[in-house]
Design a protein around this motif. Structure first.
Motif, PDB file in Angstrom:
ATOM      1  N   SER A  25       0.815  -1.221   0.000  1.00 59.84           N
ATOM      2  CA  SER A  25       0.000   0.000   0.000  1.00 59.84           C
ATOM      3  C   SER A  25       0.846   1.267   0.000  1.00 59.84           C
ATOM      4  O   SER A  25       0.379   2.319  -0.414  1.00 59.84           O
ATOM      5  N   ARG A  26       2.074   1.173   0.434  1.00 61.06           N
ATOM      6  CA  ARG A  26       2.945   2.349   0.480  1.00 61.06           C
ATOM      7  C   ARG A  26       3.652   2.614  -0.846  1.00 61.06           C
ATOM      8  O   ARG A  26       4.244   3.669  -1.037  1.00 61.06           O
ATOM      9  N   ILE A  27       3.615   1.675  -1.743  1.00 63.91           N
ATOM     10  CA  ILE A  27       4.269   1.832  -3.044  1.00 63.91           C
ATOM     11  C   ILE A  27       3.180   2.093  -4.080  1.00 63.91           C
ATOM     12  O   ILE A  27       2.486   1.189  -4.524  1.00 63.91           O
ATOM     13  N   THR A  28       3.052   3.355  -4.430  1.00 64.14           N
ATOM     14  CA  THR A  28       1.940   3.756  -5.292  1.00 64.14           C
ATOM     15  C   THR A  28       2.382   4.287  -6.650  1.00 64.14           C
ATOM     16  O   THR A  28       1.538   4.693  -7.449  1.00 64.14           O
ATOM     17  N   SER A  29       3.693   4.272  -6.904  1.00 63.48           N
ATOM     18  CA  SER A  29       4.171   4.782  -8.186  1.00 63.48           C
ATOM     19  C   SER A  29       5.450   4.049  -8.574  1.00 63.48           C
ATOM     20  O   SER A  29       6.118   3.467  -7.723  1.00 63.48           O
ATOM     21  N   PRO A  30       5.780   4.082  -9.852  1.00 63.75           N
ATOM     22  CA  PRO A  30       7.034   3.461 -10.292  1.00 63.75           C
ATOM     23  C   PRO A  30       8.257   4.066  -9.603  1.00 63.75           C
ATOM     24  O   PRO A  30       9.228   3.362  -9.320  1.00 63.75           O
ATOM     25  N   ASP A  31       8.206   5.361  -9.300  1.00 65.53           N
ATOM     26  CA  ASP A  31       9.320   6.011  -8.617  1.00 65.53           C
ATOM     27  C   ASP A  31       9.506   5.431  -7.207  1.00 65.53           C
ATOM     28  O   ASP A  31      10.627   5.151  -6.794  1.00 65.53           O
ATOM     29  N   GLU A  32       8.406   5.236  -6.501  1.00 67.26           N
ATOM     30  CA  GLU A  32       8.484   4.652  -5.162  1.00 67.26           C
ATOM     31  C   GLU A  32       8.931   3.194  -5.226  1.00 67.26           C
ATOM     32  O   GLU A  32       9.644   2.713  -4.351  1.00 67.26           O
ATOM     33  N   GLU A  33       8.538   2.496  -6.276  1.00 65.16           N
ATOM     34  CA  GLU A  33       8.963   1.113  -6.471  1.00 65.16           C
ATOM     35  C   GLU A  33      10.478   1.044  -6.679  1.00 65.16           C
ATOM     36  O   GLU A  33      11.166   0.192  -6.109  1.00 65.16           O
TER      37      GLU A  33
END
Length: 70
Positions: A25-33
């Motif tokens: 749930s905390r990873i919501t974008s490719p950048d955060e991934e």
């Protein structure tokens, strides 16, 4: 000491496969991934340094390394 050695890429594969809401749930974008993947690499490198220092201080036989990449 027992060290379960797992490559960051394997950790990430397992993370994705588990698909736990509390984790993803905390990873919501490719950048955060990408940041999370980089975090796993930096964590792995820190653990490798820690194990190396422990071996220097206590001897090679003081660490049992288990390969968890399979």
């Amino acid at each position: 000491m027992i060290y379960i050695d797992t490559a960051p890429t394997k950790c990430y594969e397992r993370f994705k496969k588990r698909d736990r809401r509390a984790e993803t749930s905390r990873i919501t974008s490719p950048d955060e991934e990408a940041k999370f993947a980089a975090y796993l690499v930096s964590l792995h490198e820190a653990h490798q340094r820690m194990i190396g220092a422990f071996r220097v201080e206590h001897g090679d036989d003081s660490v049992l390394v288990i390969d968890a990449n399979t």
